[in-house]
Design a protein around this motif. Structure first.
Motif, PDB file in Angstrom:
ATOM      1  N   GLY A   1      43.206  -7.553  37.176  1.00 57.83           N
ATOM      2  CA  GLY A   1      43.598  -8.671  36.329  1.00 57.83           C
ATOM      3  C   GLY A   1      44.569  -8.290  35.229  1.00 57.83           C
ATOM      4  O   GLY A   1      45.299  -9.138  34.707  1.00 57.83           O
ATOM      5  N   ALA A   2      44.591  -7.001  34.859  1.00 59.05           N
ATOM      6  CA  ALA A   2      45.515  -6.547  33.820  1.00 59.05           C
ATOM      7  C   ALA A   2      46.934  -6.381  34.353  1.00 59.05           C
ATOM      8  O   ALA A   2      47.873  -6.177  33.582  1.00 59.05           O
ATOM      9  N   ILE A   3      47.083  -6.463  35.683  1.00 62.39           N
ATOM     10  CA  ILE A   3      48.417  -6.354  36.278  1.00 62.39           C
ATOM     11  C   ILE A   3      49.047  -7.743  36.263  1.00 62.39           C
ATOM     12  O   ILE A   3      48.669  -8.627  37.042  1.00 62.39           O
ATOM     13  N   THR A   4      49.978  -7.958  35.369  1.00 64.33           N
ATOM     14  CA  THR A   4      50.518  -9.292  35.130  1.00 64.33           C
ATOM     15  C   THR A   4      51.952  -9.459  35.604  1.00 64.33           C
ATOM     16  O   THR A   4      52.497 -10.563  35.535  1.00 64.33           O
ATOM     17  N   ARG A   5      52.584  -8.382  36.066  1.00 66.11           N
ATOM     18  CA  ARG A   5      53.972  -8.522  36.516  1.00 66.11           C
ATOM     19  C   ARG A   5      54.260  -7.524  37.624  1.00 66.11           C
ATOM     20  O   ARG A   5      53.498  -6.581  37.867  1.00 66.11           O
ATOM     21  N   LYS A   6      55.375  -7.716  38.314  1.00 66.56           N
ATOM     22  CA  LYS A   6      55.749  -6.862  39.426  1.00 66.56           C
ATOM     23  C   LYS A   6      56.130  -5.466  38.932  1.00 66.56           C
ATOM     24  O   LYS A   6      56.662  -5.297  37.839  1.00 66.56           O
ATOM     25  N   TYR A   7      55.885  -4.486  39.790  1.00 60.87           N
ATOM     26  CA  TYR A   7      56.253  -3.114  39.455  1.00 60.87           C
ATOM     27  C   TYR A   7      57.754  -3.001  39.233  1.00 60.87           C
ATOM     28  O   TYR A   7      58.214  -2.214  38.397  1.00 60.87           O
ATOM     29  N   ALA A   8      58.546  -3.809  39.951  1.00 66.19           N
ATOM     30  CA  ALA A   8      60.002  -3.760  39.795  1.00 66.19           C
ATOM     31  C   ALA A   8      60.420  -4.094  38.374  1.00 66.19           C
ATOM     32  O   ALA A   8      61.385  -3.516  37.857  1.00 66.19           O
ATOM     33  N   ASP A   9      59.725  -5.034  37.726  1.00 64.01           N
ATOM     34  CA  ASP A   9      60.077  -5.377  36.344  1.00 64.01           C
ATOM     35  C   ASP A   9      59.952  -4.154  35.444  1.00 64.01           C
ATOM     36  O   ASP A   9      60.823  -3.899  34.601  1.00 64.01           O
ATOM     37  N   ARG A  10      58.859  -3.420  35.620  1.00 60.44           N
ATOM     38  CA  ARG A  10      58.672  -2.211  34.818  1.00 60.44           C
ATOM     39  C   ARG A  10      59.774  -1.200  35.106  1.00 60.44           C
ATOM     40  O   ARG A  10      60.353  -0.609  34.175  1.00 60.44           O
ATOM     41  N   ALA A  11      60.091  -0.991  36.391  1.00 58.81           N
ATOM     42  CA  ALA A  11      61.102  -0.003  36.757  1.00 58.81           C
ATOM     43  C   ALA A  11      62.469  -0.363  36.178  1.00 58.81           C
ATOM     44  O   ALA A  11      63.195   0.508  35.684  1.00 58.81           O
ATOM     45  N   ILE A  12      62.800  -1.644  36.215  1.00 58.62           N
ATOM     46  CA  ILE A  12      64.100  -2.087  35.701  1.00 58.62           C
ATOM     47  C   ILE A  12      64.184  -1.901  34.194  1.00 58.62           C
ATOM     48  O   ILE A  12      65.135  -1.318  33.670  1.00 58.62           O
ATOM     49  N   VAL A  13      63.183  -2.394  33.468  1.00 59.63           N
ATOM     50  CA  VAL A  13      63.273  -2.325  32.004  1.00 59.63           C
ATOM     51  C   VAL A  13      63.121  -0.901  31.486  1.00 59.63           C
ATOM     52  O   VAL A  13      63.645  -0.568  30.418  1.00 59.63           O
TER      53      VAL A  13
END
Length: 285
Positions: free
Chosen positions: A142-154
């Protein structure tokens, strides 16, 4: 024509020039930003160790233009509709982080050791569910709120902003303009770059998951291990918060036996790659 523009101004751009170190770091991470976005669009998802093949390069081809004055301005152009979509995907991820910057206040960084102690107490009390690895793949934490790609990009953008955060940059600014199917401009000074960093590096651990793996490498200096998941052969890094926990699993490495353990997904900026994302060790099963 669509494209990208970077603009350095202030102390970092004396006489409308920037250093080789500044430009080199910026361009390296800028290219990686678009590569991460393309890999997600191409595969439908992004995982930690995904690689760009040479056959993909044309889809992320941005042509460098002559630098312009006004600080230091550099443009990159494309007429490729796929690259245009890649630019839009980057803009979406950066815009999401910048929207969080507008919110009042910031969450305090989680103390990982304290969080692990809490998880262990919850396990002992039977008040936290333990997922199987297959269940994690089907039903993310439930703590996973966004795609892994978003993290990689930012995270790539954050590496560029580390230049502005540095004391060596003095009073400097960085602007990133992304012109895909729509145009967006993101402006950062030192304060905004620091806030962006705090947001995109916010860390926490998820609920416990039962893992079965083999250990391929153990690193006592960094209290980490490299594990190979028995379910699908994926590789991940396992972290230990102290020497005692590290010592608990050494015999499984020495004797090359299967390790069954409870681990907590290491969630950063609300994202986690269930295949190869980092894990914090909790205890043996």
């Amino acid at each position: 024509m669509s494209g990208v523009q970077i603009h350095f101004d202030g102390d970092i751009a004396q006489n409308h020039q920037v250093s080789l170190r500044t430009l080199g770091k910026t361009l390296t991470h800028l290219q990686s930003t678009f590569d991460r976005a393309y890999l997600e669009l191409h595969h439908g998802n992004l995982w930690k160790y995904a690689k760009m093949h040479h056959s993909y390069y044309d889809a992320v081809e941005l042509l460098v233009q002559e630098p312009r004055e006004g600080g230091y301005i550099l443009d990159f152009l494309t007429s490729n509709p796929i690259t245009r979509r890649v630019i839009d995907r980057v803009a979406e991820a950066v815009n999401s982080a910048c929207e969080q910057m507008q919110q009042a206040g910031l969450q305090n960084a989680h103390n990982i050791k304290q969080s692990i102690d809490t998880k262990l107490a919850q396990i002992d009390a039977g008040v936290v569910p333990i997922k199987s690895y297959d269940n994690l793949l089907q039903n993310p934490d439930g703590a996973i709120t966004r795609k892994y790609a978003d993290r990689a990009i930012v995270r790539e953008v954050d590496q560029i902003l580390s230049i502005i955060r540095s004391s060596h940059s003095g009073d400097s600014t960085f602007e990133l303009e992304l012109n895909g199917t729509v145009s967006q401009k993101f402006e950062f000074n030192k304060a905004k770059a620091n806030t962006f960093h705090k947001i995109v590096t916010n860390k926490q651990i998820g609920d416990p998951v039962a893992y079965k793996a083999n250990i391929s490498v153990m690193d006592r200096h960094n209290l980490t291990a490299r594990i190979v998941n028995k379910v699908n052969g994926s590789i991940a890094t396992l972290h230990f918060i102290n020497e005692d926990m590290f010592q608990e699993v050494i015999s499984y490495f020495d004797h090359k036996t299967e390790l069954s353990f409870l681990g907590a997904p290491y969630i950063e900026y609300g994202a986690f790659d269930p295949l190869s994302g980092d894990i914090y060790y909790l205890r043996l099963i």
